[in-house]
Write a protein that holds these residues in place. Sequence first.
Motif: not given
Lengths: 237, 283
Positions: A39, A42-43, A46-47, A50-51, A56, B3, B6, B10, B17
């Motif tokens: 898990f 999975l978490l 991606p975080v 993406l980050a 952003f 933004k 994203f 997220t 999850t």
Amino acid sequence: MEIIWQGIKQAIILIFTGNREVYEILFLTLRVSGSAVFFSMLLGIPVGVLAGLNKFPLKKFIIAVINTGMGLPPVAAGLIVILFIWRSGMLGFLKLMYTPTAMVIAQVLIASPIIAGITLAAVQQIDPKLKQQVLSLGANRFQVYWILIREARLPALAAVMAGFGGIISEVGAVIMVGGNIKGETRVLTTAAVQMVRMGNFDMAIAFVVILLAITFGVNFLLTLIQQKEGIGWIRRF
Amino acid sequence: MNKFRFLSVTSILILSTFIITTSVFAFSCKDKVKNTEIILATTTSTYDSGLLDELIPVFEEETTYKVKPIAVGTGEAIAMGERGEADVILVHSREEEDRFVEEGYGTERRDVMHNGFVIIGPEDDPSAISGLTAVEAYITISANEALFVSRGDDSGTNKKEIAIWEETGTTPQGDWYIESGQGMGETLRIADEKQAYTMTDRGTYLAQQNNLSLIVLVEGDEILFNPYRVIPVNPEKHKDIDINYEGAQAFVEFITGEKGQAIIKEFGVAEYGKPLFYPDVIK
């Protein structure tokens, strides 16, 4: 000195004679930390991706939060989980206190920032031109992510190893949320703690030896994959 | 636009999850958990001595309940009862127990068993406390500033120790007074490593004796009497929480009943030559 040998001998005996309690503890440990790492991947991945790849608002702040999370003391993770799941807590009705599920949740809280943080650092290392290049070849957004994740898969594997190593060896959080109940929430680390409390040092050493064997085995396996992949990866250039 | 995408991606990932994790595991555990579960908050002495490992399987076999023993100090066990985090508590601190029941957190107190506290120390007994009363021994230790390890964890043993210090009229403080903040087993080992004096329940001492060089110096004093009682948590105090009162009562009946008491009486006799705990209901 003698007690150490005795412990190692005891460990071998316990493993090979199929001691039921030891196997239960072993499987529970693998089940809990295995699902937690799953898990957390999975978490965290991606975080991290993406980050790492996007601009952003508050990006630096969020990265700092992830990095802090990487060093989150397990006791803090345990306490946070407890506050939510105990009977009088917000999620008390789920009756999660003192269950393996609670231990998984606490471990996810510990491992996912580790995985996110290492993944994030890894994707930031990738040449930014690659992203431009893939985009110019007409890839859509998800294809871009996919290619960049593939590019960062070795560090991501290292991230998973670090996460797994972090949680399987952890005591503070699992003892708080799991309660160290024999046959239910007792894992290798807390079993070792309990054996020390009860004065059974050879059993404690046996559990620690088994724990070391597992962490070594898992890391060895992942290292093999990583090294093999690494060679192929270099060859492509 | 980026933004927003994203942030939404997220947050959806994080949320899903978490929902998957909790629901998958909640459902996989739900059948087992459904109010056949009793949370027993108890002291480290009953747990680390191995007594509960003997009692609980027999109880679970006789009934359909599943006991989850949580080994903490008496102070924390009582606090768990007050918050409704436990269904039944097995503790050893008279004053606290009385207050707990009088304030309505517990419905009844039942005597289960007893043993004695003992003051132990190095074999050569540098402060010569052997044979003194507990209060005299503490006065001597503090006058000599001999190393003394306290549990310092608000457990029943710790409360008893503090009560004895109060009797002496002195407040223990200084480099010689060490607070371990840990369970009895760990505290015994710290005292052993430092060759210090400490106070322990006899059960834990006997169970750990093989690993210790410390010997019993003070015992049998009236103030060292160590009674354990079992108290079911009052469900009326926690109407919003699903307290398993029936289960708690069943456990109380079992541990004060013939079978439970017989197990307590036999426990440790084969290994240590005498019982670690003496049952209160049968003799």
